[in-house]
Structures are given as C-alpha cells and as structure tokens.
Design an enzyme around this catalytic site. Sequence first.
Site, PDB file in Angstrom:
ATOM      1  N   SER A  95       0.836  -1.204   0.000  1.00 29.35           N
ATOM      2  CA  SER A  95       0.000   0.000   0.000  1.00 29.35           C
ATOM      3  C   SER A  95       0.877   1.262   0.000  1.00 29.35           C
ATOM      4  CB  SER A  95      -0.927  -0.064   1.211  1.00 29.35           C
ATOM      5  OG  SER A  95      -2.015   0.786   1.040  1.00 29.35           O
ATOM      6  N   ASP A  99      -9.604  -4.653  -5.861  1.00 31.72           N
ATOM      7  CA  ASP A  99      -9.001  -3.848  -4.781  1.00 31.72           C
ATOM      8  C   ASP A  99      -9.582  -2.446  -4.880  1.00 31.72           C
ATOM      9  OD1 ASP A  99      -7.471  -2.313  -3.102  1.00 31.72           O
ATOM     10  OD2 ASP A  99      -5.539  -3.119  -3.760  1.00 31.72           O
ATOM     11  N   HIS A 126      -7.485  -5.644  -0.589  1.00 31.72           N
ATOM     12  CA  HIS A 126      -6.294  -4.789  -0.590  1.00 31.72           C
ATOM     13  C   HIS A 126      -5.149  -5.382   0.199  1.00 31.72           C
ATOM     14  CE1 HIS A 126      -4.023  -1.146  -1.041  1.00 31.72           C
ATOM     15  NE2 HIS A 126      -3.952  -0.957   0.264  1.00 31.72           N
TER      16      HIS A 126
END
Lengths: 272, 472
Positions: free
Chosen positions: A103, A225, A253
């Site tokens: 991320s 996602d 995610h």
Amino acid sequence: MTSTPAPVVDAVRRNNVHVSGNIGGRPIMFAHGFGCSQEMWRFVAPAFAADFKVVLFDHVGAGGSDLAAYDRGKYDSLHGYAEDVIEIIEQLDLWNVVYVGHSVSSMIGVLAANREPARFGALVLVGPSPRYVNRGDYFGGFEQSDIDALLDDLDSNYLGWSSAMAPAIMGNADRPELGEELTSSFCSVDPAIARQFARVTFLSDNRADLRAVTTPTLVLQCTDDIIAPLAVGTYVHDEIPGSSFVLMEATGHIPNLSAPDQVEKQIRAFLA
Amino acid sequence: MTDVVVEPDSFEELYERAPCGYLTMTPDGVILQVNTTFLEWTGFSREQLIGVTFRSLLARGSQLFHETRYMPVLQLQGEVREVALIVIRADGSALSTLVNSVIARNADGTPKLVRTAVFDSTGRQDYERDLLAARRAAEASETRVRILRDAAVAFTAARTEEALAEAMVTSARDAFSASAAAVLLADSSGALVRVAGINPLEGMLAGGPSLLQSAELGERSMLVVRSAGDVDLVLPGLGHSRRAVRVSALSAVPVIDDGARVGALVCFFGRERELDEADLHLHAALASQAAQVLVRIRLQRQLEQLALHDQLTGLANRKLLQERMGEALASSIDGSRSMALVFLDLDGFKAVNDNLGHSAGDAVLVAVSNCLRSVVRGSDMIGRFGGDEFVVICEDADDVAARGIAERIVEAVRELQEGISLAHPVTASIGVALYEASDGRTVTPDDMFTAADGAMYESKAAGKDRVTLVRL
C-alpha cells in the site's frame, strides 16, 4: 550559520527493526502500510526466512516504534518515511535489498530507492497507488470528500470520544466503550499520528517519482481492490520503466493477509 | 392473573428478525448469508447482496477504513469489535453502524467464515459526529491559541535578531507541520538573507531568493504555492532540482515594519498542502508578532550603539574601548601574539579651542578622527578616550607594526589641512604600549592604558609631535 554534525540516529530502535532468517542471505525488507504495523507480514515473512535475511520494521507512529521520534514536520510527507527506510538500510549496511512495500509503503519504497538506488536490488509494490484523489484525466479512485470521510471514520474509531468524553458529557458512564479494542496490541497505532499519516498517505501525489525508478520493479495487483484499483496498478506499471506487472487472483487490498502464498510465489518468481 | 403461555421464538425467526443485522461471509468478505433485519434496514433484496463483498456496501471513507484497519485487525486478531462504519442503503442514503465480526475456523485453524453483526447507531452516530466536529473545531482553535502564546513567549525572550529568527522557525514548523522553515531578513542593501532555519531552494537558482525578493511578496500580504505543479510555474526551471530537495509546496509571509518589508517567514512542504484560512491567518499573525519584536530588538541595538560610541566622531567611547581592550588582551595571551595600544594626545588643541571657539575645536576632532580611520589597519579599533585624546587598539602587532602605525598617525596629523587653521597648527604626541605575550606574563587593560599614557607624556616632554614606545 555553523553546521553541527547530525546526531547519530538509532534507526533500528526507532523503527522497532527485527532481523531474522538467513543472516548471510540476501536482505528482504517488508514495509507495512497505513493502519497497521509489521504484523501485516506475519504470514509472508517467515516463508523467506530459510534463504533470505528478513528485515521487518514499524513506521514511526505504528507498532513498537519510538513515538517520541515523531516529528510532525518530518512526517508530513512520505519523504520523511523514506528517509527512515534509508537510515535502517544504512545502519544494517544492507545491499541489493529486496524491498516489499504494501500500500502506501510502495511509494515510500519508490522514494527511498530513487534516493539511494545503489542499495536496492528489487522493488515489490503490493497494491501501490501514487495518488488516491482523482485529478483531471487521472483516475485515483477517490474524491477529496472520500478522504475527509475517512478522517471522520478515524476520529469515530480511534479517538473514542465515547471512551473518554462521552461519559463525562452525557453523564452516562455505563455506555460501552467504543474503539477500545482497536488500540489493543494488534496493529496498534497512535490515533493522533494515524490522523496525520492518513492525510499524508491519501493526499500525496507521487506520480512524478515513478518515472525516475531505475530499480527492477514488480507491481502486484489484487483483483477487486478498492483502495488501489486495477487502473491505478496499470498506471504504476506503465510509468515505471521496465516494470513487471502481475494481477493476482487474491481479492481485496491485503493479499499479505488474505493470500500470503500467492504473494510469496510471485515475489519468488520475480526474483528468480 | 392468568398464565400466559409464551411460544419460544424459533431460531430462524430469532436470526431473521433479531434487532441487529447478521451476515455470514467468506474470509475475503463475500456475503454468503444475510438476515431480514439487515435487508430491511438497507432496502436491498437478498439476491442483490449474496455474492457481493461487504466492503462494496460501505461509503467510500468507510471502505478505506475497512481495508486499512478493519480487515487487518480481523485477520490478525480473529475478531474485531464495535467498528464505526457507514453503510450505503439501496436508495443511496447513509446508515451509521457499529460492526462486530469474528472469524470461524476450520479444524486446521484456517479461516472458514466471517460472522458479522451490524448495529444501527444512527442516533448515536449523528450525535457523535456533531461532538466530533465541535471537538475538532475546539482543538484547532486551542492549538492556534497555544502556538501564538508560545510564540509570544519565545519571541519576547529573544535578545538578538538571530534568536528571534530561530524562534520564528520553531513556531512555524510547529504551527504548519512544515518539513522546513526559514527566516530571511533584509541586509543593509535590502536583500533578503537567511538568518535562521533551512531554505531547501537556497542557491539553487536566482529564482529561490528572487521569488522572495520579488515585488510579489512585498505587495501581496502572502505567497502560497500549494502544489508541485504550481511551484514549477512560480519558479520556472527548477524542475529536477526542486524534486531533489523534495519541495512540493511553500508559503511565505512578509515581515513588515512601518510599511516596509524587512524580512520573510517561509515554510516548505514535502507534499501538496491545502492551507486554509485559519492557517493563513496564523501565518500572518506569527509574522506580525515577530515584526514587533524585531523593531524592539533593533531599537535596543541602536541604543546600545549610542551608549558605546562618541557622538561627535562616531568612534568607540571609553567604555567600549576598555571592554575591547580586555578582549584583545585575552586573545593576545591565548594566541601568544603581541599587541599594542596607541595613545594619542593632540598638541596645540587647547589654543584652537581658546582662540577659535569650540565648534572649530570640534571640527579639528572630526578631522583627526577621519585621519585616524585612513591610516590604521582594517582590524584596528579607534576610539576617543576623552577631550583631545584618541586611542587605537592594534591586535596582532609587533614593535615594527605598532611603531609603523604610530608614525603614520603622527605624519598624517602633521599634514592635516581640512578644518585646520594655519595660525593654530595641530600635531600628535603618541605613546605606544607594546605587550609581548611570548614571555607568558599577563597584564591588565589598566596597565596598558597607564603605560601608553606615560609614554605619551614622554613624547610631550621630548618636544611633542613624536612617538615613544614602551614594552610591557
């Protein structure tokens, strides 16, 4: 102006660094994203212990990091976090590092690798997004108002007004406390820091940094996602010269928790 | 009283009609089962929800929270409780909920299902949001007040421009979470020079400082460049160098004194920054507080300057000379270097004063002081000791250098024409005290003045217009 030498920083202590696995092996460094800590890698990191020197750490403000090291100016952009990554690498004297960032830590890795390319051997970006907020032709998936709403949710969940303030305000001390569990040992984060980190994560624009990447890069994209949609992953892949792109079956995610086997497999395939 | 027979609720009814929503999902969050209560609350049909992810039912902000916080905690901890999330109903309206989830596991410990209970927290949530908004506003204003108060204390404590500038940098970084801040103050030529903090753009190109020099900053009350793209517009040509120093936004506010820009407080940011009205006000308030202190510091410096200098000639006065003499001796002893004190008394000055009046005498004194300035070395300090007595402190001077300076003075005064009447010529009698630090003996400033004064009297006694040197 006289310049005094910068004090020696103990990045290992500050960032709660844990080194394990094959100490003589190639270093692989796992960086967690917003909202959690190095525990995010609990199901992935051990799989590399046999042949890699595994480096885990917490960003300042998360997990077991040194909260006293939090400087609002330094950490007001991802550059501050990238600086920490470099300091850890330098203190441990790591070379040819495989950096795996989840991320927001994908972009932190991009910034760090662009500053010290000699240290990095490979970048694995799991669910990267260089900019979350849509602008012009660019699709990031979110509007500014969505980010504001997230900040509201953070306050609702972290600040736990009900635990501290509501009983006093409402004279209703027997109310169940909200959010207490969230600050328990798992993925512990400091609420005030989480607020600023959320802003920095979701309001940064690092698109221009992608083209400067010279480190061999793998973009790992999940199916469905919502944080980093397919279009964004594709954009990152297109912008980073020579990068590889893999669309995994894993959904959501956080494949590092939901599909650790797939993540491991793809990293190994890329490094092979 | 009659006995009422209560039929126990069936488990199915209890599940379907419970006062909370129930959902069963795959470990990835795909809905497998949902109860009637949840369907009624949200207005979806069962068919619409089976097979979709729970996160897709959430508001965008809550989706972010779900993915970055809820799911990680659930998967690591096996359960998560009372998370505030906003569900979007079929008609698009928002439903505030509190959500509990627990993972059910297979025999081998792998996740099998996620069981979730959803509570309607609309009333509580609206109330909470209002409270939160109020609390945030209160905190923001409290923070601004604290920053201004801390700044007032720190600024007022500053005794020098440098200390004030440092305090401004600290306040600005604190106030705006700036990655760097700098204070620039106008030098004697009016150019802005960095006095404290860090200016990442410094020296990068003329644009860095010139932006801040520019009329722009003087005319506008404030300069705010919010994004990297805008920085590149305002500072064309920076491009790569700007990225290298990681500046994506900046703000600058002038420090104004009496309508003139005397400095600037500049903040640099590592990402796009949306500074709001309150931030801009605070920025301006810090600069204006600092301006008042700057005026006070400069006034004080002027007063000190006045207190240590002779008003007629602008030379150091006796107080400053004595201070400097102490410093010069100390450094001479430390460095084992010799130094000299040149003591000068004018010959014939009393006649000028008596016959031509005090203003003619003053003109002579001014002429002599200018003459001294032109013949001493740049590092020497000239002072007026009193009346027609002048002093030159010569650091790092041996007997040759000291005698040379004294002889040049005697000669220059003898040849003085400006302000001098032919009927009343003026010459200089000089005594030089030379301290040779090499023998390790220390002397006091008084020793030096006394010795130089004595030597000067020897010059007078020997016929004036000459130099006598004594060693200490």
